[in-house]
Scaffold this motif. Structure first.
Motif, PDB file in Angstrom:
ATOM      1  N   GLU A 181     -49.890 -29.115 -31.972  1.00 43.37           N
ATOM      2  CA  GLU A 181     -50.782 -30.240 -32.229  1.00 43.37           C
ATOM      3  C   GLU A 181     -50.777 -31.251 -31.097  1.00 43.37           C
ATOM      4  O   GLU A 181     -51.723 -32.013 -30.923  1.00 43.37           O
ATOM      5  CB  GLU A 181     -50.394 -30.919 -33.537  1.00 43.37           C
ATOM      6  CG  GLU A 181     -51.150 -30.343 -34.710  1.00 43.37           C
ATOM      7  CD  GLU A 181     -51.079 -31.243 -35.913  1.00 43.37           C
ATOM      8  OE1 GLU A 181     -51.983 -32.044 -36.081  1.00 43.37           O
ATOM      9  OE2 GLU A 181     -50.096 -31.114 -36.660  1.00 43.37           O
ATOM     10  N   MET A 182     -49.682 -31.258 -30.332  1.00 44.29           N
ATOM     11  CA  MET A 182     -49.590 -32.181 -29.209  1.00 44.29           C
ATOM     12  C   MET A 182     -50.720 -31.908 -28.203  1.00 44.29           C
ATOM     13  O   MET A 182     -51.339 -32.827 -27.707  1.00 44.29           O
ATOM     14  CB  MET A 182     -48.236 -31.995 -28.530  1.00 44.29           C
ATOM     15  CG  MET A 182     -47.953 -33.035 -27.534  1.00 44.29           C
ATOM     16  SD  MET A 182     -46.434 -33.939 -27.776  1.00 44.29           S
ATOM     17  CE  MET A 182     -45.200 -32.839 -28.312  1.00 44.29           C
ATOM     18  N   ASN A 184     -53.437 -30.133 -28.959  1.00 44.06           N
ATOM     19  CA  ASN A 184     -54.718 -30.276 -29.679  1.00 44.06           C
ATOM     20  C   ASN A 184     -55.261 -31.688 -29.549  1.00 44.06           C
ATOM     21  O   ASN A 184     -56.471 -31.895 -29.517  1.00 44.06           O
ATOM     22  CB  ASN A 184     -54.532 -29.967 -31.172  1.00 44.06           C
ATOM     23  CG  ASN A 184     -54.402 -28.491 -31.417  1.00 44.06           C
ATOM     24  OD1 ASN A 184     -54.581 -27.694 -30.504  1.00 44.06           O
ATOM     25  ND2 ASN A 184     -54.078 -28.118 -32.631  1.00 44.06           N
ATOM     26  N   ALA A 185     -54.344 -32.658 -29.488  1.00 38.45           N
ATOM     27  CA  ALA A 185     -54.761 -34.056 -29.376  1.00 38.45           C
ATOM     28  C   ALA A 185     -55.688 -34.235 -28.187  1.00 38.45           C
ATOM     29  O   ALA A 185     -56.637 -35.009 -28.242  1.00 38.45           O
ATOM     30  CB  ALA A 185     -53.539 -34.957 -29.225  1.00 38.45           C
ATOM     31  N   PHE A 186     -55.417 -33.500 -27.113  1.00 32.73           N
ATOM     32  CA  PHE A 186     -56.206 -33.695 -25.897  1.00 32.73           C
ATOM     33  C   PHE A 186     -57.344 -32.694 -25.766  1.00 32.73           C
ATOM     34  O   PHE A 186     -58.379 -33.000 -25.191  1.00 32.73           O
ATOM     35  CB  PHE A 186     -55.282 -33.675 -24.678  1.00 32.73           C
ATOM     36  CG  PHE A 186     -54.218 -34.723 -24.783  1.00 32.73           C
ATOM     37  CD1 PHE A 186     -54.542 -36.058 -24.612  1.00 32.73           C
ATOM     38  CD2 PHE A 186     -52.921 -34.389 -25.149  1.00 32.73           C
ATOM     39  CE1 PHE A 186     -53.586 -37.052 -24.774  1.00 32.73           C
ATOM     40  CE2 PHE A 186     -51.958 -35.380 -25.310  1.00 32.73           C
ATOM     41  CZ  PHE A 186     -52.280 -36.711 -25.115  1.00 32.73           C
ATOM     42  N   TYR A 188     -58.997 -31.105 -28.509  1.00 39.96           N
ATOM     43  CA  TYR A 188     -60.021 -31.453 -29.499  1.00 39.96           C
ATOM     44  C   TYR A 188     -60.324 -32.954 -29.480  1.00 39.96           C
ATOM     45  O   TYR A 188     -61.468 -33.367 -29.689  1.00 39.96           O
ATOM     46  CB  TYR A 188     -59.610 -30.956 -30.887  1.00 39.96           C
ATOM     47  CG  TYR A 188     -59.490 -29.449 -30.894  1.00 39.96           C
ATOM     48  CD1 TYR A 188     -60.630 -28.647 -31.009  1.00 39.96           C
ATOM     49  CD2 TYR A 188     -58.264 -28.814 -30.713  1.00 39.96           C
ATOM     50  CE1 TYR A 188     -60.537 -27.276 -30.962  1.00 39.96           C
ATOM     51  CE2 TYR A 188     -58.167 -27.436 -30.659  1.00 39.96           C
ATOM     52  CZ  TYR A 188     -59.294 -26.661 -30.789  1.00 39.96           C
ATOM     53  OH  TYR A 188     -59.205 -25.305 -30.729  1.00 39.96           O
ATOM     54  N   GLY A 189     -59.277 -33.752 -29.211  1.00 45.69           N
ATOM     55  CA  GLY A 189     -59.523 -35.179 -29.011  1.00 45.69           C
ATOM     56  C   GLY A 189     -60.414 -35.374 -27.797  1.00 45.69           C
ATOM     57  O   GLY A 189     -61.257 -36.262 -27.756  1.00 45.69           O
ATOM     58  N   TYR A 192     -63.984 -34.912 -28.759  1.00 46.75           N
ATOM     59  CA  TYR A 192     -64.432 -36.112 -29.470  1.00 46.75           C
ATOM     60  C   TYR A 192     -64.734 -37.220 -28.455  1.00 46.75           C
ATOM     61  O   TYR A 192     -65.764 -37.882 -28.526  1.00 46.75           O
ATOM     62  CB  TYR A 192     -63.332 -36.519 -30.448  1.00 46.75           C
ATOM     63  CG  TYR A 192     -63.599 -37.735 -31.299  1.00 46.75           C
ATOM     64  CD1 TYR A 192     -64.788 -37.860 -31.997  1.00 46.75           C
ATOM     65  CD2 TYR A 192     -62.643 -38.743 -31.424  1.00 46.75           C
ATOM     66  CE1 TYR A 192     -65.009 -38.970 -32.803  1.00 46.75           C
ATOM     67  CE2 TYR A 192     -62.851 -39.847 -32.226  1.00 46.75           C
ATOM     68  CZ  TYR A 192     -64.040 -39.961 -32.908  1.00 46.75           C
ATOM     69  OH  TYR A 192     -64.263 -41.060 -33.702  1.00 46.75           O
ATOM     70  N   ALA A 193     -63.815 -37.379 -27.482  1.00 50.50           N
ATOM     71  CA  ALA A 193     -63.994 -38.422 -26.467  1.00 50.50           C
ATOM     72  C   ALA A 193     -65.239 -38.156 -25.629  1.00 50.50           C
ATOM     73  O   ALA A 193     -65.984 -39.070 -25.289  1.00 50.50           O
ATOM     74  CB  ALA A 193     -62.759 -38.494 -25.573  1.00 50.50           C
ATOM     75  N   PHE A 209     -58.812 -40.176 -20.621  1.00 48.70           N
ATOM     76  CA  PHE A 209     -59.976 -39.309 -20.847  1.00 48.70           C
ATOM     77  C   PHE A 209     -61.072 -39.467 -19.803  1.00 48.70           C
ATOM     78  O   PHE A 209     -62.035 -38.720 -19.782  1.00 48.70           O
ATOM     79  CB  PHE A 209     -60.543 -39.532 -22.255  1.00 48.70           C
ATOM     80  CG  PHE A 209     -59.666 -38.962 -23.335  1.00 48.70           C
ATOM     81  CD1 PHE A 209     -59.416 -37.594 -23.380  1.00 48.70           C
ATOM     82  CD2 PHE A 209     -59.078 -39.777 -24.285  1.00 48.70           C
ATOM     83  CE1 PHE A 209     -58.606 -37.050 -24.354  1.00 48.70           C
ATOM     84  CE2 PHE A 209     -58.259 -39.241 -25.274  1.00 48.70           C
ATOM     85  CZ  PHE A 209     -58.022 -37.875 -25.302  1.00 48.70           C
TER      86      PHE A 209
END
Lengths: 270, 268
Positions: A181-182, A184-186, A188-189, A192-193, A209
């Motif tokens: 998930e660490m 994934n934050a970047f 999938y995040g 989103y960004a 970002f």
């Protein structure tokens, strides 16, 4: 010529078999296509809901953000289709099945990339592409050869940047295993960004970002260059032309992390 | 009845303990929560400011409370749709569950609730901490919203586990359920108010969301905890949560019974 064909034949055989396999669970494949379409649609709806409340956000109207959304989401979907299954690496490492990759006379990264292809992402890419085409028509764009060049550069670089993010994340999985998930934050995040007007970002977000993970280069910056809008502090419009540089940076980082991870890997002990 | 209660308690506790062994996973989850949280802050604060500092009852401070409370609950409320049940149906292991002298639905839901409650410690509280310390957020003054809010959070977590369980039973008929799972992920995220609070929805979409169990999973606990809804209104929301809890419990119960008759394990 015959030699290169011989070299890519195994990859082609695997990809063809993966495509057949996905379509063999018919009802699931149909639901897959539908849900993947809905993912894109709902993400667009989330942007729309915000703009439904206000006229302008971060200097963008809804018509203008539609262009950012279309470009970013289309590039992400294609990257996800071609490279998204790199996320599966954790499973291979945990189950020890990655060792099988070492037995084959092909580069491991290439094997991983060609180990699958998610056809279901096509329906999501269709949402992004539709949004992009509509936005290109309804926005006030001064069409010229340089505008077409800018858009083409943005499309190619955007796909390359998102693809690099998946490879980057895969490289780090060798260390994280359960901490997927660490990254994934970047990954999938980052998607989103990429669909946001970067003018609303705080300075730390611009660093993370805007440049380190060059999400602003996938859509926001090319769009402000295309529409002739002024950029916010730290993100001037001329950077929109630099998306290929950002793509090179992203791939450099991705390959470095991949090499680093692969060296760290000690085998499944089988 | 008492034996049943004790088994449930044990299952919740074992889920809690099992989750506590994955520390790196918890840290990864926190990083993800915080990253998405800061992106939500950027876009939602900008929306509130563009509307003149107040939008459908949200100002910057209450929006911040929404963002960090919902990010904190994200690790606990099942909005991803993955469940152990579908894996066990696919592998055939579910037959073992049916052979045990335990209610299959109860045991699956109880251990998931336990794991989710644990996730509040490494993921929930730090996310809220970021909101309080780094960004600043509105918080109610009286103890009442916190107490009722915690109850509402537990109800929301349980409801999430129950809905995902009920949907997971589709595996008895479909075997491969990844499509359904991603469908659930999209729909639940939107209607639970994960990226945009449902208070900002246009009227028709708000009415649609309120007719589903999803706001009861995330939005209502957040509304109660943040004090956006208080007094009789907050009790009404808890009532709505209980209604959905009962309904999804029944649905899961009957689907399990029907699926059991359908179950066919291949190989041997």
């Amino acid at each position: 010529m015959a030699e290169t064909r011989g070299a890519i034949a195994p990859y082609r055989a695997i990809l063809a078999s993966r495509m057949r396999a996905q379509r063999s669970y018919r009802s699931n494949f149909r639901i897959d296509l539908t849900s993947s379409f809905l993912v894109g649609f709902v993400e667009l709806a989330e942007v729309w809901v915000l703009f439904h409340n206000v006229h302008e956000l971060g200097g963008f109207t809804f018509t203008q953000i539609l262009l950012v959304f279309g470009l970013a989401d289309f590039c992400f979907s294609i990257g996800d289709m071609l490279f998204g299954h790199c996320d599966e690496l954790t499973k291979y490492v945990r189950a020890g099945t990655l060792d099988v990759f070492y037995l084959r006379p092909q580069p491991i990264l290439l094997q991983l990339i060609t180990s699958d292809i998610s056809l279901k992402r096509l329906s999501r890419a269709a949402v992004g592409l539709t949004a992009l085409v509509i936005a290109l028509v309804i926005n006030d764009i001064a069409w010229s050869p340089s505008a077409v060049l800018l858009l083409s550069l943005a499309l190619v670089s955007g796909i390359a940047i998102f693809s690099a993010m998946f490879v980057w994340a895969a490289g780090l999985q060798f260390f994280l295993i359960n901490g997927a998930e660490m990254t994934n934050a970047f990954v999938y995040g980052g998607r989103y960004a990429a669909t946001q007007p970067a003018a609303v970002w705080s300075r730390p977000l611009k660093v993370v970002f805007g440049f380190f993970f060059p999400m602003a280069f996938t859509a926001y910056l090319p769009v402000i260059a295309l529409l002739g809008l002024p950029g916010p502090a730290w993100l001037p419009a001329w950077l929109g032309w630099c998306s290929p540089v950002a793509a090179l940076w992203a791939w450099g980082m991705a390959l470095l992390c991949w090499r680093w991870g692969l060296r760290h890997y000690q085998g499944g002990g089988g | 009845m008492r034996a049943n209660l004790q088994i449930t308690r044990r299952l919740v506790w074992s889920g809690f303990r099992q989750q506590s062994t994955y520390r790196l996973a918890a840290l990864g989850g926190l990083v993800a929560n915080a990253t998405f949280g800061f992106l939500k802050v950027a876009i939602l604060f900008a929306t509130v400011r563009a509307a003149g500092g107040e939008l459908n009852g949200y100002d910057v401070a209450t929006m911040s409370a929404y963002i960090w409370l919902s990010q904190g609950l994200l690790g606990s409320v099942n909005l991803h749709g993955r469940s152990e049940l579908t894996e066990r149906i696919k592998s055939g292991d579910v037959t073992i569950d049916f052979l045990r002298p335990l209610n299959v639905q109860l045991s699956h839901v109880a251990s998931e609730v336990g794991a989710s409650l644990f996730a509040l410690i490494p993921r929930g509280l730090p996310s809220i901490g970021i909101g309080v310390v780094v960004v600043g957020m509105a918080m109610p003054d009286s103890p009442w919203p916190y107490l009722l809010g915690f109850l509402s959070v537990v109800l929301g977590i349980t409801l999430g586990a129950l809905v995902v369980y009920a949907i997971g039973t589709s595996g008895f008929w479909l075997i491969e359920t990844r499509g359904i799972q991603s469908l659930y992920m999209v729909v639940s995220g939107l209607l639970a108010g994960l990226f945009v609070p449902i208070g900002l929805f246009p009227t028709w979409l708000l009415a649609f969301a309120e007719a589903t169990p999803f706001p009861s999973m995330l939005m209502y606990p957040v509304d109660i905890l943040s004090g956006r809804v208080s007094g009789v209104g907050s009790l009404r929301l808890v009532g709505v949560q209980c209604f959905w809890l009962g309904l999804t419990w029944l649905a899961g119960h009957f689907l399990t019974a029907a699926g059991r008759r359908k179950l066919e394990v291949q190989g041997g």
